[in-house]
Design an enzyme around this catalytic site. Sequence first.
Site, short mmCIF file in Angstrom:
data_model
loop_
_atom_site.label_atom_id
_atom_site.label_comp_id
_atom_site.label_asym_id
_atom_site.label_seq_id
_atom_site.Cartn_x
_atom_site.Cartn_y
_atom_site.Cartn_z
N LYS A 37 1.03 -1.16 0.03
CA LYS A 37 -0.12 0.02 0.14
C LYS A 37 0.87 1.28 -0.19
CE LYS A 37 -0.23 -0.15 4.92
NZ LYS A 37 -0.75 -0.91 6.25
N ARG A 129 -10.17 0.55 13.90
CA ARG A 129 -10.08 1.30 12.76
C ARG A 129 -11.15 0.80 11.62
NH1 ARG A 129 -4.42 1.20 9.29
NH2 ARG A 129 -4.80 -1.00 9.44
N TYR A 252 19.41 29.39 8.54
CA TYR A 252 18.11 30.34 9.20
C TYR A 252 18.24 30.22 10.63
CZ TYR A 252 16.51 30.81 4.46
OH TYR A 252 16.29 30.91 2.98
C1 LIG Z 1 0.02 -1.92 6.88
C2 LIG Z 1 -0.92 -3.17 7.17
C3 LIG Z 1 0.11 -4.25 7.54
C4 LIG Z 1 1.64 -4.14 7.57
O1 LIG Z 1 2.27 -3.43 8.53
P1 LIG Z 1 3.58 -3.14 8.84
O2 LIG Z 1 3.84 -2.75 10.34
O3 LIG Z 1 4.23 -2.24 8.08
O4 LIG Z 1 4.40 -4.54 8.59
C5 LIG Z 1 -0.40 -5.33 7.99
N1 LIG Z 1 -1.84 -5.54 8.01
C6 LIG Z 1 -2.54 -4.66 7.48
C7 LIG Z 1 -3.89 -4.67 7.72
C8 LIG Z 1 -2.14 -3.26 7.45
O5 LIG Z 1 -2.90 -2.33 7.20
#
Ligand SMILES: *Cc1c(COP(=O)(O)O)cnc(C)c1O
Length: 311
Positions: A37, A129, A252
Site C-alpha cells: 500500500k 479502525r 536560518y
Molecule cells: C499496513 C498493514 C500491515 C503491515 O504493517 P507493517 O507494520 O508495515 O508490517 C499489515 N496489515 C494491515 C491490515 C495493514 O494495514
Amino acid sequence: MHSLLTRAWVEVDLGALLRNGARVVEHTGARLLPMVKADAYGLGATRVACALEELDPWGFGVATVTEGEELRRAGIERPIVVFTPLLIEEFDAARRARLTPTLGSADAIAAWRHSGLPWHLAIDTGMNRAGVSWRDVGSIHTAIASSPPQGVFTHFHSAQLNDGSRRTQEERFAQVLAALPVQPKMVHAENSPAIARHGRDAARQWTVARPGIFLYGVASGEGEEITPDPVVALRARVVDLRVIDVGDTVSYDATYRADSRRRIATLALGYADGYRRALSNIGIVLVRGKRARVVGVVTLPFCRTISTASE
Ligand SMILES: *Cc1c(COP(=O)(O)O)cnc(C)c1O
C-alpha cells in the site's frame, strides 16, 4: 539510474527486499501477503510487487482500489486484497479489477455477494479502525453463512510493545474464530513487528504473513528474532564545502554555532525533497561512509527545476 546532473536520489535495493521477504517466509513458515500500500511505502508499488513475484507470494495487500488497479495494469495476476473499508460505490471498480475486499458489515457482505468473487472478513480486536468488532460478530452470522469469506483476519495495534495487547487481541480473535458459523480457509494477523518478535509460534496459526515495513528494511526495535537488511538509501551530492570559524553560525535562525573551526558541506537536498526539517541539528549523514551531523536548520530545497525549451 542517476546521471551526473542528478543532485539527490533514492536507491532501492530490490535484492535486499527479496532477502527480507525470504527471511519472513523462513521465520513464519507462512506464505507472504506483502503489504504494498501507499506505493509500497513510497518505494514504488509496481517495481516492488514485480520483484516480490520471485518469492511466490499468495497475493498482495493494498489500501485502495486505485492501488489495486495499478498492480493489475502492471500485469500482477495474484489476489490483491484491499485493506481499508470500501465505499459501496467502489464495489463495481473493485470487481472489475478482480480485487478482494475486506468486509466487516452485513450490508457490505450482501452487496459484494453478487460479484461472486472472494472477500476477507475483517475482525476488529482493539485497533478500532475497521472491521466488525469482536464483540458484535453475531451481527454478521447470517451474512457469513450465506456468503462465506475466503479468509478472516485481524490487525495488531501495538505488536512492537511489551504491553500484553497482542495476547489480548489474539484471545479475542480466537474467541471470534471459535464462534464463526463457517471456518474460512485462510486466517491471518501478523504485521512486521508481530512477525519479527513472535514468528515461530505464529507459524502454527496463520496461513499468510502480512509484512510491510520489515520488507522495506525498517526494524521494529528490541525483542526481534529476525532483522531486515537495509533496502533504501537517500543520497545527495555535496554542492558546497567551506570552513567556518569559532562563533560562526549556519543556516536560518542561527541555531548552530561552531565551537571550533568546522568544515561544512552543503548537500543538494532539502525538505521540499522530503528530507524533514525536523532533522535540523539532529540528522546524521554518511559522507564517504563516515558519520557527520546535520547542522543548522534544513532549508527548503537546494535543487533546481531544469526546463528545456525546443526552438
Ligand atoms: C499496513 C498493514 C500491515 C503491515 O504493517 P507493517 O507494520 O508495515 O508490517 C499489515 N496489515 C494491515 C491490515 C495493514 O494495514
